[in-house]
Structures are given as C-alpha cells and as structure tokens.
Design an enzyme around this catalytic site. Structure first.
Site, mmCIF file in Angstrom:
data_model
loop_
_atom_site.group_PDB
_atom_site.id
_atom_site.type_symbol
_atom_site.label_atom_id
_atom_site.label_comp_id
_atom_site.label_asym_id
_atom_site.label_seq_id
_atom_site.Cartn_x
_atom_site.Cartn_y
_atom_site.Cartn_z
ATOM 1 N N ILE A 94 0.965 -1.414 -0.114
ATOM 2 C CA ILE A 94 -0.294 -0.602 0.026
ATOM 3 C C ILE A 94 1.281 1.511 -0.144
ATOM 4 O O ILE A 94 0.690 2.334 -0.664
ATOM 5 C CB ILE A 94 -0.774 -0.284 1.050
ATOM 6 C CG1 ILE A 94 -2.100 -1.521 0.932
ATOM 7 C CG2 ILE A 94 -1.597 1.497 1.374
ATOM 8 C CD1 ILE A 94 -2.884 -1.767 2.638
ATOM 9 N N ARG A 135 -3.673 0.250 10.798
ATOM 10 C CA ARG A 135 -4.255 0.018 12.476
ATOM 11 C C ARG A 135 -4.522 1.026 13.628
ATOM 12 O O ARG A 135 -3.356 1.592 13.478
ATOM 13 C CB ARG A 135 -3.533 -0.889 12.860
ATOM 14 C CG ARG A 135 -4.130 -2.413 11.866
ATOM 15 C CD ARG A 135 -5.681 -3.073 11.769
ATOM 16 N NE ARG A 135 -6.038 -3.737 11.300
ATOM 17 C CZ ARG A 135 -6.086 -4.414 9.813
ATOM 18 N NH1 ARG A 135 -6.646 -2.693 9.614
ATOM 19 N NH2 ARG A 135 -6.250 -5.645 9.000
ATOM 20 N N GLU A 155 -11.984 0.822 17.866
ATOM 21 C CA GLU A 155 -13.102 1.280 16.380
ATOM 22 C C GLU A 155 -13.646 -0.139 16.864
ATOM 23 O O GLU A 155 -15.799 0.132 15.956
ATOM 24 C CB GLU A 155 -12.213 0.895 15.441
ATOM 25 C CG GLU A 155 -11.868 -0.552 14.869
ATOM 26 C CD GLU A 155 -10.626 0.043 13.695
ATOM 27 O OE1 GLU A 155 -10.200 0.548 13.714
ATOM 28 O OE2 GLU A 155 -11.366 -1.366 12.555
HETATM 29 P P1 NAD Z 1 2.600 -4.870 3.415
HETATM 30 O O1 NAD Z 1 3.319 -6.111 4.246
HETATM 31 O O2 NAD Z 1 2.933 -5.177 2.121
HETATM 32 O O3 NAD Z 1 3.768 -3.437 3.957
HETATM 33 C C1 NAD Z 1 4.113 -3.066 5.233
HETATM 34 C C2 NAD Z 1 5.509 -2.812 5.337
HETATM 35 O O4 NAD Z 1 5.658 -2.113 6.358
HETATM 36 C C3 NAD Z 1 6.221 -3.205 5.020
HETATM 37 O O5 NAD Z 1 7.296 -3.228 3.941
HETATM 38 C C4 NAD Z 1 7.192 -3.787 6.146
HETATM 39 O O6 NAD Z 1 8.546 -3.872 6.015
HETATM 40 C C5 NAD Z 1 6.876 -2.806 6.738
HETATM 41 N N1 NAD Z 1 6.969 -3.273 8.210
HETATM 42 C C6 NAD Z 1 6.865 -3.864 8.548
HETATM 43 N N2 NAD Z 1 7.904 -3.389 10.765
HETATM 44 C C7 NAD Z 1 8.158 -2.322 10.836
HETATM 45 C C8 NAD Z 1 8.503 -1.906 11.773
HETATM 46 N N3 NAD Z 1 8.544 -2.056 12.651
HETATM 47 N N4 NAD Z 1 8.599 -0.226 11.302
HETATM 48 C C9 NAD Z 1 8.768 0.204 9.914
HETATM 49 N N5 NAD Z 1 8.005 -0.785 9.665
HETATM 50 C C10 NAD Z 1 7.459 -1.961 9.079
HETATM 51 O O7 NAD Z 1 1.570 -4.286 4.323
HETATM 52 P P2 NAD Z 1 0.516 -3.045 3.167
HETATM 53 O O8 NAD Z 1 -0.904 -4.031 2.124
HETATM 54 O O9 NAD Z 1 0.978 -2.443 2.524
HETATM 55 O O10 NAD Z 1 -0.219 -3.000 3.875
HETATM 56 C C11 NAD Z 1 -0.797 -2.479 5.699
HETATM 57 C C12 NAD Z 1 -1.598 -2.763 6.428
HETATM 58 O O11 NAD Z 1 -2.203 -1.880 5.903
HETATM 59 C C13 NAD Z 1 -2.083 -3.576 6.695
HETATM 60 O O12 NAD Z 1 -0.936 -4.395 7.564
HETATM 61 C C14 NAD Z 1 -3.269 -3.453 7.376
HETATM 62 O O13 NAD Z 1 -3.304 -3.117 8.476
HETATM 63 C C15 NAD Z 1 -3.441 -2.343 6.552
HETATM 64 N N6 NAD Z 1 -4.813 -2.362 5.766
HETATM 65 C C16 NAD Z 1 -6.064 -1.394 6.188
HETATM 66 C C17 NAD Z 1 -6.862 -1.438 5.250
HETATM 67 C C18 NAD Z 1 -7.990 -0.720 5.527
HETATM 68 O O14 NAD Z 1 -9.266 -0.727 5.175
HETATM 69 N N7 NAD Z 1 -8.210 0.824 6.596
HETATM 70 C C19 NAD Z 1 -7.280 -2.159 4.249
HETATM 71 C C20 NAD Z 1 -5.954 -2.605 4.219
HETATM 72 C C21 NAD Z 1 -4.561 -3.074 4.818
#
Ligand code: NAD
Length: 341
Positions: free
Chosen positions: A157, A237, A266
């Site tokens: 994302i 989150r 939430e």
């Molecule tokens: P992803 O796993 O592709 O990317 C997450 C990124 O965070 C990775 O690049 C990872 O290296 C990084 N990361 C992990 N731990 C970390 C830390 N301690 N410090 C800094 N960076 C760190 O995930 P994504 O598909 O991009 O999704 C991200 C989040 O978005 C999901 O985990 C979910 O909680 C949230 N999400 C929300 C909705 C919504 O409707 N609001 C929908 C989908 C996902």
C-alpha cells in the site's frame, strides 16, 4: 465440510455459495452469520471445519476452544492482528489471509483523506448544507504540490501511496524497518530514520502493520517531532497511533488535522449498544473510547469507519482469494498461510 462465515452481504453470500456450496455443485455446507464473531456471542452450532471472518471479529483462545473441529480460519483482510496466529499454529489450525487485493484501493483512500483535509472538503460541504451560505470564508487550504509527504511503511500500500504522491509533485520521504533501496531508486524517494521523516513531513501517511514494534509508534514522544501544522493520515491499524497523544497533538494545534480510517477500540465504536448491554470494560480502554468521541467532534479530524478497502473491485478480489483460501484448506494444499512471527 462445514463452513461458517460472518458478516457477508447477501450478494457476497450468493457469490461464495455458487463457488463452494452445495447450491453451486460444490460439497460444502455453508452457514452465514450476520455481524461479527466475538467471544460474547459465539454461536451454539460449533462443529465447523472452517470459519471465515473480517477484521472486526476476534479469534482468540476462547473462540478456538469453542470450535473443536476447526481446520482453518480464513480472514478476508490483509491485516491479521485480530487473530491469535500462534494459538492457531499450536492447534494445527491453518490461518490464511488476503495478502493483496488491490494495494491501490487503500492508497487511493489515504489520498481521499489527505485531499479532504488539505482542501477542507468536508467543512466546505457541511458549511453550505448547515448555513446555506455559499462562501469560501474559513476554507483556505494548502497545495500538495511541492510539499513533503512521509510514508511510514513502504510495502504494497505504501508503494502505491508513493506513486500517487509523485503524481501530485510531492517530495517523498519514507521510513520502513526493511527499506527497499531498488524501489526508492525506481520511484525516486528517500528513506530516512523514523524521527527524520516526522521532522521533514507536511503530511504523514501510515502503512505499517500492527505489530508489537509498531504499536503506539505515534505517541507523546514522537508527535512533538512532527512538523508544526502537519497532518496525519492513518489507514493501517488504530493502535499504531496512541489515541490520547493524538488528541493532545491536535488540541494544542501542533498537528493541524488528522484523517483516521482506523482507530483504537473501533470494535466498540461499531457496536456501542452491544458493548453497554453485553460487554465488559476488562481488556478495553474506556479513556480511549471517550477520546474517540472527542476526536469525532473536532472539526479538523475526519473519522471514517475502516472503509479504505471498500470498493466494488477490491471486494470481488477479496472474495475470489477467500474462495481459493478455503479450497486450499479443503484440499490440504493451503495457500496464503499466515506465519506467526
Ligand atoms: P505490507 O506487508 O505489504 O507492507 C507493510 C510494510 O511495513 C513492509 O514494507 C514492512 O517492511 C513494513 N514494516 C513492518 N514492520 C515495520 C516496523 N516495525 N517499522 C517500520 N516498517 C515496518 O502491507 P500492506 O499490504 O501495505 O498493508 C499495510 C497495512 O494496512 C496492513 O497490515 C493492514 O493493517 C492495513 N490495511 C488497512 C485497510 C483498511 O481498510 N483500512 C485495508 C488493507 C490493509
């Protein structure tokens, strides 16, 4: 094979039934439940092989105890902090998720919030509706072009958020625990330490998963590092941001606005009547619940109900992957399995 699914609309139920159910020539018996799966309202029927839920449900030890035949838990989401993945592993229960259903979908929503804040779109609509006065008084915003955006988490994302930001001619800085240098070269952005990203950014958008390391990453120590007048957008989150500290940062004027699609507690916000009637304050933070109402009253805060995923295209992709995840468990060739950290 007996499957229980929570929280699907009628058209989604038909879609899944036609792919998996007896109605569609498949062999599964599927029972659909309205609402969410939680320990307070577990169903009496409990001989399911697979359960499928969304982020608002909770799967913990008590839930798993309730379903003795369980072989798989399928969450229809990318985040899985609502599942006790370790406990599933201990019990040899497969937990699968939706690794990707359109990273653009959530990134587009993050920008909907950013633009709504930077151009005061909600206030503009609301003022006219409430007062009938056709005036731009008090509605001055700021350009995104030339501003710096800090992207926290450059996964699926986050990467899309960077691409969109580039389209607005923004300068992009980013923080990730595992930087992707090739991507930074390809898209033209700079990785900086977390604190430096906060100091440099006019807009900060959060895209990290909720982990022990990311919980309350934004707190009373880190908010003061943000640029005065910056805006914060969280579509990841709720618990990545400490709600009380956010209220303080907004109330003092240090932050000029926040767009929050996710927020701590939430689940309670979604069903306050249920919480009052059946819930227990144990395991919940009442101060945070009140803080949520304080935030929702602030004119410079936009709260949306965990809706960033919700486009027609994304939902179809979620359903297709859910069906494949269930088939994988049924055929003993599971896919998209969550590995506990
Ligand atoms: P992803 O796993 O592709 O990317 C997450 C990124 O965070 C990775 O690049 C990872 O290296 C990084 N990361 C992990 N731990 C970390 C830390 N301690 N410090 C800094 N960076 C760190 O995930 P994504 O598909 O991009 O999704 C991200 C989040 O978005 C999901 O985990 C979910 O909680 C949230 N999400 C929300 C909705 C919504 O409707 N609001 C929908 C989908 C996902």
């Amino acid at each position: 094979m007996k499957i229980a699914i929570w929280g699907m609309k009628e058209w989604e139920q038909e879609y899944v039934k036609s792919a998996l159910g007896k109605d569609g020539g498949g062999s599964a018996e599927i029972i659909f439940y309205d609402g969410i799966l939680k320990t307070e309202t577990l169903p009496t029927e409990n001989d399911f092989d697979i359960i499928s839920i969304f982020v608002d449900s909770t799967v913990n030890k008590a839930t798993l105890d309730h379903f003795p035949n369980l072989k798989g838990v399928v969450t229809r989401s990318t985040g899985y902090d609502h599942l006790d993945v370790k406990e599933c592993q201990v019990r040899n229960i497969i937990a699968s998720y939706i690794p990707s259903y359109g990273e653009n979908t959530v990134a587009e929503f993050a920008f909907a919030l950013i633009l709504a804040l930077s151009r005061k779109v909600y206030s503009a609509v609301d003022n006219f509706r409430e007062t009938g006065k056709y005036s731009f008084e008090g509605l001055q915003g700021f350009d995104l072009m030339g501003k710096t955006i800090g992207v926290i988490g450059t996964g699926r994302i986050g990467k899309y958020a960077i691409k969109i930001a580039k389209g607005f001619d923004m300068k992009v800085v980013a923080y990730d625990a595992f930087p992707n240098e090739a991507m930074s070269k390809e898209l033209g952005f700079t990785y900086l330490p977390f604190e430096e990203v906060l100091k440099a950014s006019d807009v900060v958008t959060i895209h990290v998963p909720l982990l022990p390391e990311t919980e309350h990453m934004f707190n009373e120590k880190t908010f003061p590092l943000m640029k005065k007048g910056a805006i914060l957008v969280n579509t990841s989150r709720g618990a990545v941001v400490k709600t009380e500290s956010l209220v303080e940062a907004l109330q003092s004027g240090h932050l000029s606005g926040a767009g929050l699609d996710v927020i701590e507690e939430e689940g309670v916000l979604k069903d306050e009547m249920g919480f009052v009637l059946h819930g227990s304050p144990q395991g919940h933070n009442i101060k945070t619940m009140i803080a949520n109402h304080v935030l929702s009253d602030m004119p410079n805060v936009l709260l949306t109900p965990h809706a960033a995923f919700n486009t027609k295209e994304a939902l179809i992709r979620i359903l297709d992957t859910t069906i494949e995840n269930i088939k994988g468990i049924v055929s003993n060739t599971p896919i998209n399995v969550i590995k506990s950290k």
